[in-house]
Design a protein around this motif. Structure first.
Motif, PDB file in Angstrom:
ATOM      1  N   SER A  35      29.405 -82.600 -37.639  1.00  0.00           N
ATOM      2  CA  SER A  35      28.951 -82.118 -36.420  1.00  0.00           C
ATOM      3  C   SER A  35      27.288 -81.703 -36.614  1.00  0.00           C
ATOM      4  O   SER A  35      26.933 -81.883 -35.423  1.00  0.00           O
ATOM      5  CB  SER A  35      29.667 -80.858 -36.035  1.00  0.00           C
ATOM      6  N   HIS A  38      25.260 -84.818 -35.764  1.00  0.00           N
ATOM      7  CA  HIS A  38      25.131 -85.114 -34.182  1.00  0.00           C
ATOM      8  C   HIS A  38      25.492 -83.986 -33.299  1.00  0.00           C
ATOM      9  O   HIS A  38      26.831 -84.072 -33.177  1.00  0.00           O
ATOM     10  CB  HIS A  38      26.262 -86.353 -34.267  1.00  0.00           C
ATOM     11  N   ASP A  40      25.378 -83.525 -30.447  1.00  0.00           N
ATOM     12  CA  ASP A  40      25.800 -83.899 -29.227  1.00  0.00           C
ATOM     13  C   ASP A  40      26.937 -84.942 -29.040  1.00  0.00           C
ATOM     14  O   ASP A  40      27.371 -85.386 -28.040  1.00  0.00           O
ATOM     15  CB  ASP A  40      24.684 -84.503 -28.392  1.00  0.00           C
ATOM     16  N   ARG A  41      27.636 -85.051 -30.476  1.00  0.00           N
ATOM     17  CA  ARG A  41      28.653 -86.151 -30.446  1.00  0.00           C
ATOM     18  C   ARG A  41      29.785 -85.385 -31.430  1.00  0.00           C
ATOM     19  O   ARG A  41      29.301 -85.139 -32.417  1.00  0.00           O
ATOM     20  CB  ARG A  41      27.870 -87.474 -30.852  1.00  0.00           C
ATOM     21  N   ARG A  42      31.011 -85.651 -30.943  1.00  0.00           N
ATOM     22  CA  ARG A  42      31.999 -84.935 -31.740  1.00  0.00           C
ATOM     23  C   ARG A  42      32.411 -85.889 -32.850  1.00  0.00           C
ATOM     24  O   ARG A  42      32.766 -87.149 -32.529  1.00  0.00           O
ATOM     25  CB  ARG A  42      33.124 -84.440 -30.966  1.00  0.00           C
TER      26      ARG A  42
END
Length: 299
Positions: A35, A38, A40-42
């Motif tokens: 996490s 990224h 902004d990305r799960r």
């Protein structure tokens, strides 16, 4: 991080198995590191499972807990790459070691912390960037040493005779039978496997290629393809991302019924779309497995 505290019940681990504190901690570590790379990305937990550990009886004496996490799918290309993942593990207190890759464009590494291990993989293209983590074996009753391998962690097909321990289970690696008195040499002492080692796998914990071929015949399966040429299956549709295709492949069993397989991934442009190929060696029968998927083009 040892399992002296309470446990938590979670699905996906063989039904009634209680998930120990070690597994909860490892899963949290994998998701926290992924996490942070990224925000902004799960990250996607592609699969979580257990490897049973056996001695003489069919009933397991313990289990190892495992998690497969997809950090990114390569579509679109990630800003955080393989080196960033390794740096994140180092900062978190893990010992990182790069491994040689068998295919151009791919990257492998292992991260260790106490008795925990994570396999870090990035495919070609770049393809899938994934983390496969496993706990030490958690025993249900008496505490035993850690086996050389379990079903998932073996570099081949786990030995049926020693169940991955690498030692003769008749003498438990001591080369003598007859109980605590130590009278009488075990049959493994006179074998080429060496004193105390498993006769079938010569102490390696996994079967030889010849033994695997015999095992496949017993199950009525064709001989494993030992050539360098991988099967070329037709490309399938139905996935909008490489991560989605990876989650699909991770659930598919081999013809022998085993799903365990370390997947390699190549992502390449093809005409007006992307082509994603997954290949791997089945850890139940050593069959060469291969899938291909047509993905939408990158924007």
């Amino acid at each position: 991080m040892t399992d002296t505290a309470g446990t938590t019940d979670e699905p996906g681990h063989g039904g009634a198995l209680a998930v120990p504190a070690s597994a909860v901690w490892l899963k949290g570590q994998l998701l926290e590191i992924a996490s942070a790379l990224h925000p902004d990305r799960r990250p996607v937990v592609v699969r979580e499972w257990t490897d049973p550990v056996r001695l003489h009886d069919p009933a397991p004496v313990g289990h190892r807990f495992l998690f497969l996490v997809c950090v990114s799918g390569g579509d679109p290309p990630s800003s955080a790459g393989f080196d960033d993942v390794l740096n994140a593990f180092t900062v978190a207190g893990w010992n990182v070691h790069r491994r040689s890759s068998g295919h151009p464009g791919e990257s492998w590494a292992t991260a260790r912390r106490e008795e925990f291990e994570v396999k870090v993989y990035e495919g070609d293209g770049p393809g899938i960037l994934s983390l496969t983590g496993w706990t030490p074996v958690v025993y249900t009753e008496r505490q035993l040493g850690q086996p050389l391998f379990t079903l998932t962690t073996a570099t081949g097909v786990l030995c049926d005779d020693c169940h991955g321990w690498g030692v003769c289970l008749l003498c438990e690696g001591r080369a003598y039978s007859g109980g605590s008195g130590g009278y009488g040499r075990c049959s493994c002492a006179g074998n080429n496997a060496g004193p105390g080692k498993c006769v079938e796998c010569a102490g390696r914990g996994f079967l030889t290629s010849d033994a695997v071929s015999w095992k496949r015949k017993q199950y009525g399966l064709p001989a494993a393809d030992r050539s360098d040429a991988w099967p070329q299956p037709p490309a399938e549709d139905g996935h909008d991302s490489n991560t989605s295709a990876f989650a699909d492949v991770a659930q598919r069993p081999c013809v022998c019924g085993e799903f365990r397989c370390f997947w390699c991934n190549i992502l390449t442009p093809a005409d007006d779309h992307l082509l994603s190929r997954f290949t791997g060696i089945c850890q139940g029968c050593a069959a060469q497995r291969s899938y291909a998927f047509t993905l939408p083009p990158r924007e």
